[in-house]
Design a protein around this motif. Structure first.
Motif, PDB file in Angstrom:
ATOM      1  N   ALA A  22       0.824  -1.207   0.000  1.00 59.81           N
ATOM      2  CA  ALA A  22       0.000   0.000   0.000  1.00 59.81           C
ATOM      3  C   ALA A  22       0.861   1.261   0.000  1.00 59.81           C
ATOM      4  CB  ALA A  22      -0.941  -0.003   1.199  1.00 59.81           C
ATOM      5  N   ALA A  23       1.898   1.273   0.830  1.00 60.14           N
ATOM      6  CA  ALA A  23       2.780   2.441   0.913  1.00 60.14           C
ATOM      7  C   ALA A  23       3.846   2.451  -0.175  1.00 60.14           C
ATOM      8  CB  ALA A  23       3.450   2.482   2.287  1.00 60.14           C
ATOM      9  N   ARG A  24       4.028   1.315  -0.846  1.00 61.87           N
ATOM     10  CA  ARG A  24       5.046   1.147  -1.883  1.00 61.87           C
ATOM     11  C   ARG A  24       6.431   1.473  -1.340  1.00 61.87           C
ATOM     12  NH1 ARG A  24       2.878   0.207  -6.730  1.00 61.87           N
ATOM     13  NH2 ARG A  24       4.706   0.905  -7.902  1.00 61.87           N
ATOM     14  N   THR A  25       6.753   0.826  -0.217  1.00 59.90           N
ATOM     15  CA  THR A  25       8.046   1.036   0.442  1.00 59.90           C
ATOM     16  C   THR A  25       8.740  -0.295   0.701  1.00 59.90           C
ATOM     17  OG1 THR A  25       7.009   1.009   2.636  1.00 59.90           O
ATOM     18  CG2 THR A  25       7.315   3.163   1.577  1.00 59.90           C
ATOM     19  N   LEU A  26      10.064  -0.223   0.789  1.00 61.35           N
ATOM     20  CA  LEU A  26      10.916  -1.342   1.175  1.00 61.35           C
ATOM     21  C   LEU A  26      11.877  -0.832   2.238  1.00 61.35           C
ATOM     22  CD1 LEU A  26      11.822  -2.477  -2.457  1.00 61.35           C
ATOM     23  CD2 LEU A  26      10.304  -3.741  -0.918  1.00 61.35           C
ATOM     24  N   VAL A  27      11.882  -1.456   3.410  1.00 68.31           N
ATOM     25  CA  VAL A  27      12.738  -1.003   4.515  1.00 68.31           C
ATOM     26  C   VAL A  27      13.663  -2.144   4.919  1.00 68.31           C
ATOM     27  CG1 VAL A  27      12.802  -0.139   6.874  1.00 68.31           C
ATOM     28  CG2 VAL A  27      10.963   0.588   5.327  1.00 68.31           C
ATOM     29  N   ALA A  28      14.966  -1.886   4.899  1.00 68.12           N
ATOM     30  CA  ALA A  28      15.949  -2.908   5.265  1.00 68.12           C
ATOM     31  C   ALA A  28      15.860  -3.212   6.753  1.00 68.12           C
ATOM     32  CB  ALA A  28      17.352  -2.442   4.912  1.00 68.12           C
ATOM     33  N   VAL A  29      15.825  -4.502   7.090  1.00 67.08           N
ATOM     34  CA  VAL A  29      15.744  -4.905   8.494  1.00 67.08           C
ATOM     35  C   VAL A  29      16.905  -5.804   8.911  1.00 67.08           C
ATOM     36  CG1 VAL A  29      13.243  -4.675   8.614  1.00 67.08           C
ATOM     37  CG2 VAL A  29      14.218  -6.853   7.892  1.00 67.08           C
ATOM     38  N   ARG A  30      17.707  -6.279   7.944  1.00 65.92           N
ATOM     39  CA  ARG A  30      18.852  -7.138   8.287  1.00 65.92           C
ATOM     40  C   ARG A  30      19.797  -7.198   7.085  1.00 65.92           C
ATOM     41  NH1 ARG A  30      19.373 -10.648  12.530  1.00 65.92           N
ATOM     42  NH2 ARG A  30      20.989 -12.259  12.363  1.00 65.92           N
ATOM     43  N   ASP A  31      21.108  -7.235   7.358  1.00 68.65           N
ATOM     44  CA  ASP A  31      22.110  -7.313   6.300  1.00 68.65           C
ATOM     45  C   ASP A  31      22.355  -8.766   5.882  1.00 68.65           C
ATOM     46  OD1 ASP A  31      22.453  -4.609   6.392  1.00 68.65           O
ATOM     47  OD2 ASP A  31      24.336  -4.653   7.505  1.00 68.65           O
ATOM     48  N   GLY A  32      22.840  -8.917   4.634  1.00 68.19           N
ATOM     49  CA  GLY A  32      23.377 -10.193   4.172  1.00 68.19           C
ATOM     50  C   GLY A  32      22.382 -11.315   4.010  1.00 68.19           C
ATOM     51  N   VAL A  33      21.134 -10.994   3.663  1.00 68.53           N
ATOM     52  CA  VAL A  33      20.087 -11.998   3.556  1.00 68.53           C
ATOM     53  C   VAL A  33      19.577 -12.049   2.122  1.00 68.53           C
ATOM     54  CG1 VAL A  33      17.721 -12.571   4.240  1.00 68.53           C
ATOM     55  CG2 VAL A  33      19.389 -11.856   5.957  1.00 68.53           C
ATOM     56  N   GLU A  34      19.338 -13.262   1.615  1.00 68.39           N
ATOM     57  CA  GLU A  34      18.796 -13.431   0.274  1.00 68.39           C
ATOM     58  C   GLU A  34      17.674 -14.460   0.273  1.00 68.39           C
ATOM     59  OE1 GLU A  34      21.696 -13.911  -2.889  1.00 68.39           O
ATOM     60  OE2 GLU A  34      23.267 -13.144  -1.577  1.00 68.39           O
ATOM     61  N   CYS A  35      16.673 -14.232  -0.555  1.00 72.07           N
ATOM     62  CA  CYS A  35      15.585 -15.177  -0.824  1.00 72.07           C
ATOM     63  C   CYS A  35      14.898 -15.669   0.447  1.00 72.07           C
ATOM     64  CB  CYS A  35      16.095 -16.364  -1.634  1.00 72.07           C
ATOM     65  SG  CYS A  35      16.802 -15.896  -3.216  1.00 72.07           S
ATOM     66  N   PRO A  36      14.260 -14.781   1.201  1.00 71.86           N
ATOM     67  CA  PRO A  36      13.604 -15.181   2.446  1.00 71.86           C
ATOM     68  C   PRO A  36      12.353 -16.014   2.197  1.00 71.86           C
ATOM     69  CG  PRO A  36      13.061 -12.912   1.929  1.00 71.86           C
ATOM     70  CD  PRO A  36      14.096 -13.332   0.929  1.00 71.86           C
ATOM     71  N   SER A  37      11.944 -16.737   3.231  1.00 68.53           N
ATOM     72  CA  SER A  37      10.724 -17.545   3.175  1.00 68.53           C
ATOM     73  C   SER A  37      10.103 -17.582   4.562  1.00 68.53           C
ATOM     74  CB  SER A  37      11.051 -18.965   2.706  1.00 68.53           C
ATOM     75  OG  SER A  37       9.888 -19.756   2.634  1.00 68.53           O
ATOM     76  N   VAL A  38       8.861 -17.098   4.676  1.00 67.31           N
ATOM     77  CA  VAL A  38       8.174 -17.043   5.964  1.00 67.31           C
ATOM     78  C   VAL A  38       7.616 -18.415   6.319  1.00 67.31           C
ATOM     79  CG1 VAL A  38       6.273 -15.983   7.250  1.00 67.31           C
ATOM     80  CG2 VAL A  38       7.561 -14.629   5.595  1.00 67.31           C
ATOM     81  N   SER A  39       7.780 -18.831   7.569  1.00 67.67           N
ATOM     82  CA  SER A  39       7.234 -20.097   8.028  1.00 67.67           C
ATOM     83  C   SER A  39       5.708 -20.036   8.035  1.00 67.67           C
ATOM     84  CB  SER A  39       7.747 -20.434   9.429  1.00 67.67           C
ATOM     85  OG  SER A  39       7.337 -19.452  10.364  1.00 67.67           O
ATOM     86  N   PRO A  40       5.037 -21.193   7.954  1.00 69.95           N
ATOM     87  CA  PRO A  40       3.564 -21.190   7.916  1.00 69.95           C
ATOM     88  C   PRO A  40       2.920 -20.461   9.088  1.00 69.95           C
ATOM     89  CG  PRO A  40       4.412 -23.343   7.309  1.00 69.95           C
ATOM     90  CD  PRO A  40       5.585 -22.543   7.775  1.00 69.95           C
ATOM     91  N   ASP A  41       3.541 -20.549  10.284  1.00 67.31           N
ATOM     92  CA  ASP A  41       2.970 -19.880  11.450  1.00 67.31           C
ATOM     93  C   ASP A  41       3.419 -18.422  11.569  1.00 67.31           C
ATOM     94  OD1 ASP A  41       5.587 -20.076  12.335  1.00 67.31           O
ATOM     95  OD2 ASP A  41       5.153 -21.459  13.979  1.00 67.31           O
ATOM     96  N   GLY A  42       4.251 -17.957  10.645  1.00 66.75           N
ATOM     97  CA  GLY A  42       4.669 -16.562  10.619  1.00 66.75           C
ATOM     98  C   GLY A  42       5.692 -16.164  11.656  1.00 66.75           C
ATOM     99  N   THR A  43       6.311 -17.126  12.333  1.00 66.19           N
ATOM    100  CA  THR A  43       7.234 -16.793  13.425  1.00 66.19           C
ATOM    101  C   THR A  43       8.701 -16.790  13.020  1.00 66.19           C
ATOM    102  OG1 THR A  43       7.419 -19.106  14.154  1.00 66.19           O
ATOM    103  CG2 THR A  43       5.621 -17.783  15.097  1.00 66.19           C
ATOM    104  N   HIS A  44       9.034 -17.402  11.883  1.00 66.21           N
ATOM    105  CA  HIS A  44      10.432 -17.527  11.478  1.00 66.21           C
ATOM    106  C   HIS A  44      10.599 -17.197   9.997  1.00 66.21           C
ATOM    107  CE1 HIS A  44      10.513 -19.815  15.221  1.00 66.21           C
ATOM    108  NE2 HIS A  44      11.834 -19.734  15.205  1.00 66.21           N
ATOM    109  N   LEU A  45      11.814 -16.792   9.666  1.00 66.83           N
ATOM    110  CA  LEU A  45      12.209 -16.588   8.279  1.00 66.83           C
ATOM    111  C   LEU A  45      13.404 -17.482   7.976  1.00 66.83           C
ATOM    112  CD1 LEU A  45      12.231 -12.733   7.525  1.00 66.83           C
ATOM    113  CD2 LEU A  45      10.873 -14.467   6.368  1.00 66.83           C
TER     114      LEU A  45
END
Length: 354
Positions: free
Chosen positions: A244-267
């Protein structure tokens, strides 16, 4: 994209240039197309290396057994021989058992029980590239042109959003100065356009460099919020996106191709472990509540976007060292408590349908 001459261009303008480059790419693809098509035919011109059961036009609805809604793992079949490169499925309860082959060929695939995203290299005298949204029976719902070699794709858990990435130059993440285009689209609505049009912020400062790239989208339960990878100036970040805001905010360095766990607690994501002589990655898992990262004991190079088998187990494709056209899917506990185990032989690009 690289080069100081494009520093002042907007994402929209860059996409116009990308499209023009894609036309040139397609126009000059005849030699590549002939060779790729011959290789593809050669890989299919022998008996399959695995036990299979034909599913015909059943697409992702197919699974070994009579229940089309049964939990299963959908993937790209990489067993040499008949059925090489087609979408396949095995029951979630028996991943090493006989696989069902569809008649749908993809170079990268992701699926839910409703849709399948199929990124394709359309091999021929002139090669083209497309991102095709298919229904559960394999029928085409929507299609988008790609500017180059397919890279990543995802579908939201509610099957309402899709994302897809492709290399503009046909290079890889290990290449210097690679360029990639990523889009998010609503299945029954508007496209969000290239993510390069989103405002990228790192440590409170806006990043407007022309060499920025965004890829590897993973959706959350909030339709506005997603995670992805951003890259600029040789650095990569895990970014949180807001549609909606059309923004991207960096939250951690050195990470590629993330995947959220089904319960939303881990990447889960790729983490660089070496850049000599080429870039190699392993798998790491981040606890979103504690910000604690666990690096998994994976000895192989993992150049894949991780998928979740369940809330405590990740799965991913690993290329075979003896054959670049073949790969296997491995599974590992998210806490790193044991070594990875082979889950599905001759498989790539897994998607779990629960």
């Amino acid at each position: 994209m690289t080069g100081s001459g494009t520093a002042g261009l907007t994402g929209r303008t860059r996409w116009v240039l990308v499209s023009a480059a894609a036309v040139l790419l397609f126009g000059g693809a005849a030699i590549f197309g002939i060779g790729a098509f011959a290789d593809y035919q050669g890989q299919q011109a022998q008996s399959s290396e695995v036990v299979t059961a034909e599913a015909g036009s059943a697409g992702i609805a197919a699974v070994a057994g009579s229940d089309a809604d049964a939990p299963r793992i959908v993937f790209r079949n990489t067993a040499l021989g008949e059925g090489y490169g087609v979408v396949a499925a095995v029951p979630l309860t028996d991943p090493s058992g006989p696989r069902v082959l569809s008649d749908v060929s993809c170079d990268r695939v992701y699926a839910t029980n409703t849709y399948e995203m199929c990124l394709r290299v359309n091999r021929g005298v002139v090669t083209t590239f497309t991102a095709d949204l298919l229904d559960a029976r394999g029928a085409l719902v929507k299609s988008w042109p790609l500017p180059g070699i397919p890279s990543r794709t995802r579908i939201s858990a509610d099957s309402e959003l899709v994302s897809f990435s492709a290399f503009i130059t046909g290079e890889t993440y290990a290449s210097v100065g690679f360029a990639i285009n990523t889009q998010i689209a609503e299945v029954d609505g508007a496209d969000s356009g290239t993510l390069e049009d989103f405002a990228l912020t790192v440590a409170g400062s806006r990043v407007t460099a022309a060499d920025r790239n965004i890829w590897g989208v993973t959706f959350t339960s909030d339709p506005n919020v997603f995670y992805a990878t951003a890259d600029s100036g040789g650095r990569t970040w895990l970014v949180q996106g807001d549609r909606a805001a059309r923004t991207l905010v960096a939250v951690r360095d050195g990470v590629e191709c993330p995947s959220v766990s089904p319960d939303g607690t881990h990447l889960a994501y790729k983490k660089v472990v070496s850049t000599t002589p080429t870039t190699t990655w392993t798998v790491a898992v981040l606890d979103l509540a504690t910000n604690e990262e666990v690096v998994l004991p994976e000895p192989s190079n993992v150049d894949d976007q991780v998928e979740w088998l369940d809330d405590s187990t990740v799965i991913y494709g690993v290329l075979r060292a003896d054959d670049s056209g073949d790969s296997d899917v491995w599974a590992a506990p998210r806490d790193g408590s044991s070594a990875p185990r082979l889950l599905i032989e001759h498989a790539w690009s897994p998607a779990v349908i629960r």
